[in-house]
Design an enzyme around this catalytic site. Structure first.
Site, PDB file in Angstrom:
ATOM      1  N   SER A  75       0.835  -1.193   0.000  1.00  0.00           N
ATOM      2  CA  SER A  75       0.000   0.000   0.000  1.00  0.00           C
ATOM      3  C   SER A  75       0.876   1.252   0.000  1.00  0.00           C
ATOM      4  O   SER A  75       1.713   1.387  -0.891  1.00  0.00           O
ATOM      5  CB  SER A  75      -0.976  -0.041   1.182  1.00  0.00           C
ATOM      6  OG  SER A  75      -2.026   0.862   0.972  1.00  0.00           O
ATOM      7  N   ASP A 183      -7.956  -2.754  -7.507  1.00  0.00           N
ATOM      8  CA  ASP A 183      -7.492  -2.514  -6.139  1.00  0.00           C
ATOM      9  C   ASP A 183      -8.557  -1.751  -5.346  1.00  0.00           C
ATOM     10  O   ASP A 183      -9.048  -0.711  -5.774  1.00  0.00           O
ATOM     11  CB  ASP A 183      -6.189  -1.700  -6.198  1.00  0.00           C
ATOM     12  CG  ASP A 183      -5.580  -1.547  -4.819  1.00  0.00           C
ATOM     13  OD1 ASP A 183      -6.086  -0.708  -4.051  1.00  0.00           O
ATOM     14  OD2 ASP A 183      -4.621  -2.261  -4.495  1.00  0.00           O
ATOM     15  N   HIS A 232      -6.803  -5.829  -1.813  1.00  0.00           N
ATOM     16  CA  HIS A 232      -5.780  -4.827  -1.533  1.00  0.00           C
ATOM     17  C   HIS A 232      -4.708  -5.485  -0.671  1.00  0.00           C
ATOM     18  O   HIS A 232      -5.026  -6.116   0.321  1.00  0.00           O
ATOM     19  CB  HIS A 232      -6.394  -3.619  -0.813  1.00  0.00           C
ATOM     20  CG  HIS A 232      -5.424  -2.503  -0.560  1.00  0.00           C
ATOM     21  ND1 HIS A 232      -4.758  -1.852  -1.594  1.00  0.00           N
ATOM     22  CD2 HIS A 232      -4.979  -1.930   0.581  1.00  0.00           C
ATOM     23  CE1 HIS A 232      -3.962  -0.920  -1.083  1.00  0.00           C
ATOM     24  NE2 HIS A 232      -4.077  -0.948   0.234  1.00  0.00           N
TER      25      HIS A 232
END
Length: 339
Positions: A75, A183, A232
């Site tokens: 991330s 995502d 994610h």
């Protein structure tokens, strides 16, 4: 840890016995900041400096004798890898450790500065368009971006370097990019919320287009793994060995990448035969890859299979089958087998 941080060979077949250091993300600046607390600023944002200090400290604890340093992150940490990998390599060279090969592994940090599905005012990080959030953030954080990327853009336009497809061509160190084609964090900043109601046609087309745009930005990325799933982050999940693209799992692709870098360092040869490192799904819908992680309904917590999920999203099987020139039953069969 789990996934790539696990010391169990079953869960982490390639790097279970590597020396690992986990740096918690507490700087809120995508690992780019260099601003200390002052009378004007009540917050400190020092992500870029934290990485430098950790490297300095690790050199005395065995990093100095390493052959390879893999900087990995998920991330914001994935974007942080893109922003810092070359700087870490330069830092080690300046300290006299030219022999250490520095590489990056960026997971779920390859964001697009695309047009939002619905434009909203920038009130907080969730409603703010990706470019606007970074533009504002850099000022607070005194964000540092790599010199080679900075030179590509006008002064004041450094925010461009936070987007993978813009910074990647300027990087010297090899980087492996892992990115879900759909995502969830990208969809959130684009204001597509997959809540309990069926998704409207406009959203559905927007989601499919997002997958296409993302796939396009990866075509010149030598080493990549991009499953067509709605999710994610992956490298620290214990199911990271289960996801496959074109029959290859992520740990295997990383192992291939590692070997091909060793080989090319030795003799400048082409990629190894039968060892794929550019793996991007070509099917067009979220979860058209049968190895995607299980989806749960956000309200009920119930697990859904691919067909239930597509129906839930308002996917019109009849209409799609017609567009593809197929029988609806054939299309459903293809969806559930992931073809």
């Amino acid at each position: 840890g789990t996934g790539i941080l696990s010391s169990q060979p079953e869960e982490n077949p390639h790097w279970w016995n590597a020396n690992m250091v986990f740096i918690p993300y507490c700087s809120s600046d995508v690992w780019s900041g260099a601003s200390s607390k002052s009378e004007k600023n009540e917050y400190a944002f020092m992500g870029a400096l934290i990485i430098q200090e950790v490297i300095k400290e690790l050199v005395g604890r065995g990093l100095g004798t390493a052959k390879v340093l893999l900087l990995a992150g998920s991330s914001a940490g994935g974007t942080g890898v893109l922003l810092n990998v070359d700087r870490v390599a330069e830092q080690l060279e300046e300290m006299g450790y030219q022999g250490i090969q520095v590489r990056g592994l960026a997971d779920s940090g390859w964001f697009l500065d695309n047009k939002q599905y619905r434009r909203t005012d920038c009130i907080d990080t969730i409603t703010c368009a990706p470019t606007e959030a970074i533009r504002r953030g850099i000022r607070y954080w005194n964000g540092i971006v790599p010199e080679r990327c900075k030179l590509q853009f006008k002064e004041g336009e450094e925010w461009n370097c936070f987007f993978g497809y813009k910074i990647y061509p300027t990087l010297r160190c090899p980087v492996f990019v892992v990115q879900w084609l759909f995502d969830e964090a990208q969809l959130t900043v684009d204001n597509v919320h997959l809540t309990g109601q069926p998704v409207q046609e406009g959203q559905w087309l927007y989601i499919q287009n997002l997958g296409r745009e993302l796939r396009n930005t990866l075509k010149d990325v030598t080493a990549s793994f991009a499953p067509a799933c709605l999710s994610h982050e992956i490298i620290m999940r214990n199911h990271w060995t289960d996801i496959q693209v074109k029959g290859t799992s992520l740990p295997r692709a990383l192992h291939c990448w590692d070997r091909s870098l060793h080989e090319s360092n030795r003799n400048g040869k082409n990629p190894l035969k039968g060892c794929p490192i550019h793996l991007v799904d070509s099917c067009p819908w979220p979860h058209c890859n049968p190895s995607c992680p299980t989806i749960r309904d956000q309200f009920t917590g119930q697990e859904m299979n691919v067909i239930q999920f597509l129906m839930h999203m308002g996917f019109d099987v009849q209409k799609m089958a017609q567009q593809q020139g197929l029988e609806p039953s054939k299309l459903l069969g293809m969806l559930s087998s992931g073809n």
